[in-house]
Design a protein around this motif. Structure first.
Motif, PDB file in Angstrom:
ATOM      1  N   LEU A   1     -14.423  89.464  21.637  1.00  0.00           N
ATOM      2  CA  LEU A   1     -14.500  90.135  20.335  1.00  0.00           C
ATOM      3  C   LEU A   1     -13.750  91.471  20.361  1.00  0.00           C
ATOM      4  CD1 LEU A   1     -18.249  89.386  19.853  1.00  0.00           C
ATOM      5  CD2 LEU A   1     -16.554  88.930  18.073  1.00  0.00           C
TER       6      LEU A   1
ATOM      7  N   CYS B   1     -20.257  88.201  23.269  1.00  0.00           N
ATOM      8  CA  CYS B   1     -21.002  87.055  22.757  1.00  0.00           C
ATOM      9  C   CYS B   1     -21.319  86.079  23.896  1.00  0.00           C
ATOM     10  CB  CYS B   1     -20.227  86.375  21.632  1.00  0.00           C
ATOM     11  SG  CYS B   1     -21.266  85.437  20.505  1.00  0.00           S
TER      12      CYS B   1
ATOM     13  N   HIS C   1     -19.255  84.343  25.838  1.00  0.00           N
ATOM     14  CA  HIS C   1     -18.403  83.163  26.021  1.00  0.00           C
ATOM     15  C   HIS C   1     -17.848  83.094  27.445  1.00  0.00           C
ATOM     16  CE1 HIS C   1     -17.694  83.004  21.343  1.00  0.00           C
ATOM     17  NE2 HIS C   1     -18.971  83.056  21.685  1.00  0.00           N
TER      18      HIS C   1
ATOM     19  N   GLU D   1     -13.485  81.015  18.714  1.00  0.00           N
ATOM     20  CA  GLU D   1     -14.703  80.595  18.006  1.00  0.00           C
ATOM     21  C   GLU D   1     -15.132  81.610  16.957  1.00  0.00           C
ATOM     22  OE1 GLU D   1     -18.505  80.319  16.587  1.00  0.00           O
ATOM     23  OE2 GLU D   1     -18.035  81.922  18.002  1.00  0.00           O
ATOM     24  N   GLU D   2     -14.762  82.904  17.172  1.00  0.00           N
ATOM     25  CA  GLU D   2     -15.314  84.000  16.353  1.00  0.00           C
ATOM     26  C   GLU D   2     -14.645  84.116  14.985  1.00  0.00           C
ATOM     27  OE1 GLU D   2     -17.960  85.624  17.037  1.00  0.00           O
ATOM     28  OE2 GLU D   2     -18.242  85.573  19.206  1.00  0.00           O
TER      29      GLU D   2
ATOM     30  N   HIS E   1     -22.905  90.610  20.198  1.00  0.00           N
ATOM     31  CA  HIS E   1     -21.932  91.446  19.483  1.00  0.00           C
ATOM     32  C   HIS E   1     -22.250  92.942  19.595  1.00  0.00           C
ATOM     33  CE1 HIS E   1     -20.176  88.010  16.787  1.00  0.00           C
ATOM     34  NE2 HIS E   1     -20.543  87.568  17.965  1.00  0.00           N
TER      35      HIS E   1
HETATM   36 ZN   LIG Z   1     -20.199  85.622  18.553  1.00  0.00          ZN
END
Ligand SMILES: [Zn+2]
Ligand SMILES: [Zn+2]
Length: 387
Positions: A80, A101, A103, A135-136, A358
């Motif tokens: 992110l 997040c 990942h 994905e975000e 986040h």
């Molecule tokens: Zn996320």
């Protein structure tokens, strides 16, 4: 049955992979180092790796025997745009990017399962290891599907997992039905007429229109949605003007909507449009709305979820597996995959003391790796058991 011994024995090595990925976060569709890392590991395990599926996506294929049945296991790889505030050694080395997040953990868990399955080969059929980019909110799942993910690598069932802060490590959730919300982003551009701040009657004030629109949007959930139906509308950006004595020409409002079905999402979209245009025109202005549905709801297939829950229970015990509960208002682009293949999207505890997802102080809990990896390994051995 409990966790996979061979995976537990690798825990120190898995932690070092996870921390390496954490230290080198990459934003969506920019995961070139991460994809290199994943592909190199897969090849080292003797698994064929396919690059460039959905730009930076990677698919590993492991096959044993002649059976045509196949399952897909999916992890996400992107970070992110957040500056990490943690001070530990594996903190982000990339300014403006952070694995906030988890990942990095998801990718590591799937790699660990791949390593174990490539060595033990206690299954018959094909396992597709799907490492998804972006994905975000920028469409990684769709990009992979459009690149032929399921035509090139057909899957009978699909499994994915997300870590859950606040849930103890070792606890799973596998709940049938709708699990995450549909998500949309919107921009409302309000057109007024610029004027001197001291002579408002000569203009049409888009700031006043914007203020009314923000207030009226709140009535969509409270007055137009059926009580008990979960939905959210949040205006998260307000932009207008740049001088003390100038009424600007225009104003822009932006935000997000969450709803548990695409039908509700369409109804909300229609109300956002009517309210924005109606209020603007009442004041002599105009409004244009761009409303983009970015995520569909994730729906967990009943039978697939039942199997996932049984496998989890066999590892950690029934009382550690959540099998009922309300869906969250978060969104997940695994939804697009779950629309194509019967799927189960699980959650896995990241610890009671975990920072929220986040958050700039978040970190994936390394203690969770062996649980997630063992699940991926065991679900393959369960569903593709040798006959
Ligand atoms: Zn996320
Ligand atoms: Zn995530």
């Amino acid at each position: 049955m409990s966790l996979v011994d061979e995976i537990v024995a690798m825990e120190a090595e898995l932690t070092s992979w996870r921390r390496d990925i954490h230290a080198h976060p990459e934003l969506g569709f920019e995961e070139s180092r991460t994809a290199d890392f994943v592909a190199a590991k897969l090849e080292e395990f003797g698994i064929e790796a396919f690059r460039g599926i959905g730009r930076t996506g990677v698919v590993g294929v492991l096959r044993e025997g002649n059976e045509t049945r196949a399952i897909g296991l999916r992890a996400d790889m992107d970070a992110l745009p957040i500056d990490e505030t943690n001070g530990f050694d594996h903190r982000s080395k990339a300014p403006g990017a952070m694995h906030a997040c988890g990942h990095d953990g998801h990718t590591t868990m799937l790699l660990a399962a791949a390593k174990y399955l490539a060595e033990s080969r206690n299954f018959r059929g094909q396992v597709n290891f799907i490492f998804q980019p972006a994905e975000e909110g920028i469409g990684g799942a769709r990009a992979m599907i459009e690149d032929g993910l399921f035509s090139q690598f057909p899957c009978d069932r699909l499994f994915a997992m997300h870590n859950a802060p606040g849930l103890p490590v070792g606890r799973f959730g596998a709940v049938a039905g709708t699990r995450t919300a549909a998500g949309a982003f919107f921009d409302i551009d309000i057109k007024g007429k610029g004027a001197h701040g001291a002579f408002p009657h000569q203009g049409i004030d888009p700031v006043v229109i914007a203020a009314e629109v923000i207030g009226a949007l709140q009535t969509i959930i409270s007055r137009a949605s059926p009580p008990g139906e979960t939905a959210v509308i949040s205006v998260t950006q307000v932009h207008a003007g740049d001088a003390y004595n100038v009424i600007p020409e225009s104003a822009r409002l932006s935000g997000t909507v969450r709803a548990m079905s695409l039908e509700t999402m369409q109804q909300i979209e229609a109300r956002v449009l009517e309210i924005s245009k109606g209020i603007a025109s009442a004041h002599g202005g105009d409004a244009t709305v761009s409303f983009r549905v970015i995520f569909h709801p994730v729906r967990n297939d009943d039978e697939t979820t039942q199997m996932a829950a049984e496998v989890c229970a066999s590892m950690v015990g029934d009382d550690q597996v959540i099998q009922a509960g309300p869906a969250g208002t978060g969104s997940e682009d695994f939804s697009f995959m779950s629309e194509q293949v019967p799927s189960c999207y699980l959650i896995l505890g990241n610890g009671d003391d975990s920072r929220p997802l986040h958050n700039p102080g978040y970190d994936f809990n390394d203690g969770a790796i062996v649980y997630g990896a063992s699940f991926f390994a065991r679900i393959v051995e369960h569903m593709l058991a040798p006959e």
